[in-house]
Write a protein that holds these residues in place. Structure first.
Motif, PDB file in Angstrom:
ATOM      1  N   PHE A 237       0.846  -1.185   0.000  1.00 21.40           N
ATOM      2  CA  PHE A 237       0.000   0.000   0.000  1.00 21.40           C
ATOM      3  C   PHE A 237       0.886   1.242   0.000  1.00 21.40           C
ATOM      4  O   PHE A 237       1.899   1.283   0.695  1.00 21.40           O
ATOM      5  CB  PHE A 237      -0.896   0.053   1.244  1.00 21.40           C
ATOM      6  CG  PHE A 237      -1.877  -1.080   1.350  1.00 21.40           C
ATOM      7  CD1 PHE A 237      -3.115  -1.010   0.738  1.00 21.40           C
ATOM      8  CD2 PHE A 237      -1.557  -2.222   2.081  1.00 21.40           C
ATOM      9  CE1 PHE A 237      -4.025  -2.057   0.847  1.00 21.40           C
ATOM     10  CE2 PHE A 237      -2.448  -3.273   2.193  1.00 21.40           C
ATOM     11  CZ  PHE A 237      -3.691  -3.191   1.574  1.00 21.40           C
ATOM     12  N   LYS A 238       0.476   2.247  -0.764  1.00 29.61           N
ATOM     13  CA  LYS A 238       1.159   3.544  -0.744  1.00 29.61           C
ATOM     14  C   LYS A 238       0.249   4.536  -0.038  1.00 29.61           C
ATOM     15  O   LYS A 238      -0.847   4.848  -0.517  1.00 29.61           O
ATOM     16  CB  LYS A 238       1.482   4.027  -2.163  1.00 29.61           C
ATOM     17  CG  LYS A 238       2.248   5.351  -2.215  1.00 29.61           C
ATOM     18  CD  LYS A 238       2.739   5.604  -3.644  1.00 29.61           C
ATOM     19  CE  LYS A 238       3.511   6.917  -3.739  1.00 29.61           C
ATOM     20  NZ  LYS A 238       2.616   8.026  -4.117  1.00 29.61           N
ATOM     21  N   ILE A 239       0.689   4.999   1.127  1.00 27.12           N
ATOM     22  CA  ILE A 239      -0.081   5.932   1.938  1.00 27.12           C
ATOM     23  C   ILE A 239       0.778   7.156   2.229  1.00 27.12           C
ATOM     24  O   ILE A 239       1.885   7.025   2.769  1.00 27.12           O
ATOM     25  CB  ILE A 239      -0.540   5.277   3.254  1.00 27.12           C
ATOM     26  CG1 ILE A 239      -1.471   4.088   2.970  1.00 27.12           C
ATOM     27  CG2 ILE A 239      -1.235   6.293   4.153  1.00 27.12           C
ATOM     28  CD1 ILE A 239      -1.908   3.339   4.214  1.00 27.12           C
ATOM     29  N   ASN A 240       0.273   8.305   1.806  1.00 29.78           N
ATOM     30  CA  ASN A 240       0.970   9.568   2.070  1.00 29.78           C
ATOM     31  C   ASN A 240       2.431   9.538   1.598  1.00 29.78           C
ATOM     32  O   ASN A 240       3.342   9.983   2.292  1.00 29.78           O
ATOM     33  CB  ASN A 240       0.891   9.904   3.564  1.00 29.78           C
ATOM     34  CG  ASN A 240       1.096  11.384   3.834  1.00 29.78           C
ATOM     35  OD1 ASN A 240       0.884  12.225   2.952  1.00 29.78           O
ATOM     36  ND2 ASN A 240       1.525  11.713   5.041  1.00 29.78           N
ATOM     37  N   GLY A 241       2.621   8.969   0.410  1.00 31.16           N
ATOM     38  CA  GLY A 241       3.943   8.972  -0.213  1.00 31.16           C
ATOM     39  C   GLY A 241       4.877   7.857   0.214  1.00 31.16           C
ATOM     40  O   GLY A 241       5.978   7.730  -0.323  1.00 31.16           O
ATOM     41  N   ASP A 288      -9.587   9.639   4.370  1.00 30.72           N
ATOM     42  CA  ASP A 288      -8.921  10.952   4.520  1.00 30.72           C
ATOM     43  C   ASP A 288      -8.062  11.332   3.309  1.00 30.72           C
ATOM     44  O   ASP A 288      -7.416  12.395   3.300  1.00 30.72           O
ATOM     45  CB  ASP A 288      -8.093  11.004   5.807  1.00 30.72           C
ATOM     46  CG  ASP A 288      -6.870  10.081   5.809  1.00 30.72           C
ATOM     47  OD1 ASP A 288      -6.382   9.711   4.722  1.00 30.72           O
ATOM     48  OD2 ASP A 288      -6.416   9.717   6.918  1.00 30.72           O
ATOM     49  N   GLY A 289      -8.068  10.473   2.290  1.00 31.23           N
ATOM     50  CA  GLY A 289      -7.402  10.831   1.039  1.00 31.23           C
ATOM     51  C   GLY A 289      -5.923  10.551   0.964  1.00 31.23           C
ATOM     52  O   GLY A 289      -5.263  10.954  -0.001  1.00 31.23           O
ATOM     53  N   THR A 290      -5.372   9.837   1.953  1.00 28.39           N
ATOM     54  CA  THR A 290      -3.929   9.554   1.933  1.00 28.39           C
ATOM     55  C   THR A 290      -3.588   8.212   1.272  1.00 28.39           C
ATOM     56  O   THR A 290      -2.416   7.941   1.019  1.00 28.39           O
ATOM     57  CB  THR A 290      -3.352   9.576   3.360  1.00 28.39           C
ATOM     58  OG1 THR A 290      -4.051   8.623   4.173  1.00 28.39           O
ATOM     59  CG2 THR A 290      -3.482  10.972   3.968  1.00 28.39           C
ATOM     60  N   LEU A 291      -4.592   7.374   1.009  1.00 25.91           N
ATOM     61  CA  LEU A 291      -4.351   6.105   0.315  1.00 25.91           C
ATOM     62  C   LEU A 291      -4.193   6.391  -1.170  1.00 25.91           C
ATOM     63  O   LEU A 291      -5.143   6.814  -1.835  1.00 25.91           O
ATOM     64  CB  LEU A 291      -5.507   5.135   0.559  1.00 25.91           C
ATOM     65  CG  LEU A 291      -5.427   3.778  -0.158  1.00 25.91           C
ATOM     66  CD1 LEU A 291      -4.186   3.000   0.259  1.00 25.91           C
ATOM     67  CD2 LEU A 291      -6.695   2.960   0.118  1.00 25.91           C
ATOM     68  N   GLU A 292      -2.999   6.181  -1.697  1.00 28.62           N
ATOM     69  CA  GLU A 292      -2.690   6.607  -3.055  1.00 28.62           C
ATOM     70  C   GLU A 292      -2.727   5.474  -4.072  1.00 28.62           C
ATOM     71  O   GLU A 292      -3.152   5.669  -5.208  1.00 28.62           O
ATOM     72  CB  GLU A 292      -1.323   7.297  -3.072  1.00 28.62           C
ATOM     73  CG  GLU A 292      -1.324   8.575  -2.229  1.00 28.62           C
ATOM     74  CD  GLU A 292       0.064   9.128  -1.975  1.00 28.62           C
ATOM     75  OE1 GLU A 292       1.049   8.539  -2.462  1.00 28.62           O
ATOM     76  OE2 GLU A 292       0.174  10.153  -1.282  1.00 28.62           O
ATOM     77  N   GLU A 293      -2.264   4.308  -3.692  1.00 30.24           N
ATOM     78  CA  GLU A 293      -2.362   3.147  -4.575  1.00 30.24           C
ATOM     79  C   GLU A 293      -2.005   1.887  -3.809  1.00 30.24           C
ATOM     80  O   GLU A 293      -1.483   1.937  -2.686  1.00 30.24           O
ATOM     81  CB  GLU A 293      -1.497   3.288  -5.830  1.00 30.24           C
ATOM     82  CG  GLU A 293       0.004   3.374  -5.613  1.00 30.24           C
ATOM     83  CD  GLU A 293       0.756   3.522  -6.945  1.00 30.24           C
ATOM     84  OE1 GLU A 293       0.773   2.550  -7.738  1.00 30.24           O
ATOM     85  OE2 GLU A 293       1.326   4.597  -7.185  1.00 30.24           O
ATOM     86  N   ALA A 294      -2.305   0.746  -4.413  1.00 33.39           N
ATOM     87  CA  ALA A 294      -1.967  -0.547  -3.820  1.00 33.39           C
ATOM     88  C   ALA A 294      -1.798  -1.552  -4.937  1.00 33.39           C
ATOM     89  O   ALA A 294      -2.420  -1.424  -6.007  1.00 33.39           O
ATOM     90  CB  ALA A 294      -3.057  -1.002  -2.847  1.00 33.39           C
ATOM     91  N   PHE A 295      -0.952  -2.538  -4.706  1.00 29.10           N
ATOM     92  CA  PHE A 295      -0.770  -3.595  -5.706  1.00 29.10           C
ATOM     93  C   PHE A 295      -0.321  -4.888  -5.043  1.00 29.10           C
ATOM     94  O   PHE A 295       0.266  -4.887  -3.959  1.00 29.10           O
ATOM     95  CB  PHE A 295       0.222  -3.181  -6.800  1.00 29.10           C
ATOM     96  CG  PHE A 295       1.533  -2.616  -6.315  1.00 29.10           C
ATOM     97  CD1 PHE A 295       2.551  -3.451  -5.885  1.00 29.10           C
ATOM     98  CD2 PHE A 295       1.753  -1.249  -6.324  1.00 29.10           C
ATOM     99  CE1 PHE A 295       3.770  -2.936  -5.445  1.00 29.10           C
ATOM    100  CE2 PHE A 295       2.962  -0.707  -5.891  1.00 29.10           C
ATOM    101  CZ  PHE A 295       3.973  -1.564  -5.453  1.00 29.10           C
TER     102      PHE A 295
END
Length: 355
Positions: A237-241, A288-295
């Motif tokens: 998971f990519k959260i807040n960079g 809250d909008g910090t989840l940017e992507e996941a793979f």
């Protein structure tokens, strides 16, 4: 050490009948297979022979007590047409880790790699040339001793077979967070590539697909709260960079693609943390909008981009775009095909192994 591997070739290859632009998943196999037998405490008679049926006694212990493990890996071709293997020594050591957990004998790691090389050399024309495709390799070991009784077997077979494969997932996937069935528990066999792990996953995966989802997001066995894996993949998971991935706790497979992706991400300047991750944490990051992507990451899929996760009636929208996942996937494929420098020294060239 050079092993004496006997080779019996087919009279005519079936590869001329293959359309590499339309490869049925997991049903097409190459002309040959590597086989080795374990008897009286030693591995013996390593050989490559035509692909075919293997006589099996009805009392073969793998059929009754589940002593069966496997590996998954791929062969690609570089820009000069040379067959290449991706980190085969890691697969060899992980196979032996699984063997130890399942009460099975270790397999000589140098023979593992040499058997792979010679088989791939023989089957080099079966490696699909298109981007994202590869020759999938399946080393596996099982107990073939005929005995009804609960003990470790004393006779085993080790086999490597190969199957050409195209790209696995072509679109972002949707996950069902499973809160009834489990994949693995600490102290179990989750960190081994044991055949039974996958058998236990079939029913819940089919239920998830019937609901319209592609794969199951596996949660922990006690609280159904901590994220473990997705389908047959590890997950990032990519959260807040920054990237996070579940730490290995005895129930999560030590994925070779996983460890490679961690290295690639760090090389690209991203912070990667291995730690416990709750499904609620991911939902909160989505809100809250910090989840940017996941793979997901795995041998068969490479990188599988995750679009959404269902938690019962609630849905976590992850992302419609996956820029870092795409960049990592392109980097992995470019390393495997020799289009960029292999700065990690992961690739092993297969060249004239049969001479």
């Amino acid at each position: 050490m050079k092993h004496n591997i006997s080779i019996t070739k087919v009279t005519e290859s079936k590869v001329k009948n293959i359309d590499f632009n339309n490869i049925p998943l997991g049903t097409t196999f190459t002309d040959h297979m590597f086989i080795c037998d374990y008897n009286n405490g030693v591995w013996e008679n390593p050989r490559i022979e035509p692909m075919g049926m293997i006589p099996t006694h009805p009392a073969a212990m793998a059929l009754h007590y589940g002593q069966a493990i496997f590996e998954g890996m791929k062969a690609t071709v570089d820009t000069n047409g040379n067959p290449m293997l991706f980190r085969p020594s890691k697969n060899a050591s992980r196979l032996n880790f699984s063997a130890d957990r399942m009460g099975m004998p270790s397999f000589p790691e140098d023979l593992f790699v040499e058997g792979l090389k010679q088989l791939v050399d023989l089957e080099r024309n079966w490696i699909p040339p298109t981007d994202g495709s590869a020759l999938y390799l399946r080393p596996f070991m099982y107990a073939d001793e005929a005995f009804i009784g609960m003990r470790a077997a004393t006779h085993f077979k080790f086999i490597i077979m190969a199957s050409p494969a195209g790209p696995f997932f072509s679109k972002p996937i949707k996950l069902w967070a499973e809160n009834k069935y489990i994949r693995a528990a600490s102290g179990g066999t989750g960190e081994a590539k044991a055949a039974g792990n996958y058998a236990a996953a079939i029913r819940p995966t089919e239920l998830a697909k019937a609901k319209g989802y592609d794969q199951v997001l596996w949660l922990d066995a006690v609280e159904h709260n901590y994220i473990q894996e997705v389908g047959t993949m590890n997950i990032f998971f990519k959260i807040n960079g920054k990237f996070i991935t579940p730490k290995r706790d005895g129930s999560i497979l030590d994925g070779i693609t996983r460890m490679s992706v961690i290295d690639i991400l760090r090389d690209k300047g991203f912070e990667v943390t291995e730690r416990a991750i709750t499904i609620q944490e991911i939902r909160d990051a989505s809100i809250d909008g910090t989840l940017e992507e996941a793979f997901g990451t795995g041998t068969a899929v490479g990188i599988a981009y995750i679009q959404e996760i269902a938690m019962g009636e609630k849905t976590i929208h992850v992302s419609d775009k996956h820029p870092v996942g795409l960049e990592v996937n392109n980097t992995l494929n470019a390393i495997k095909t020799g289009k960029i420098e292999d700065k990690f020294n992961w690739m092993v060239k297969v060249e004239n192994e049969l001479v």
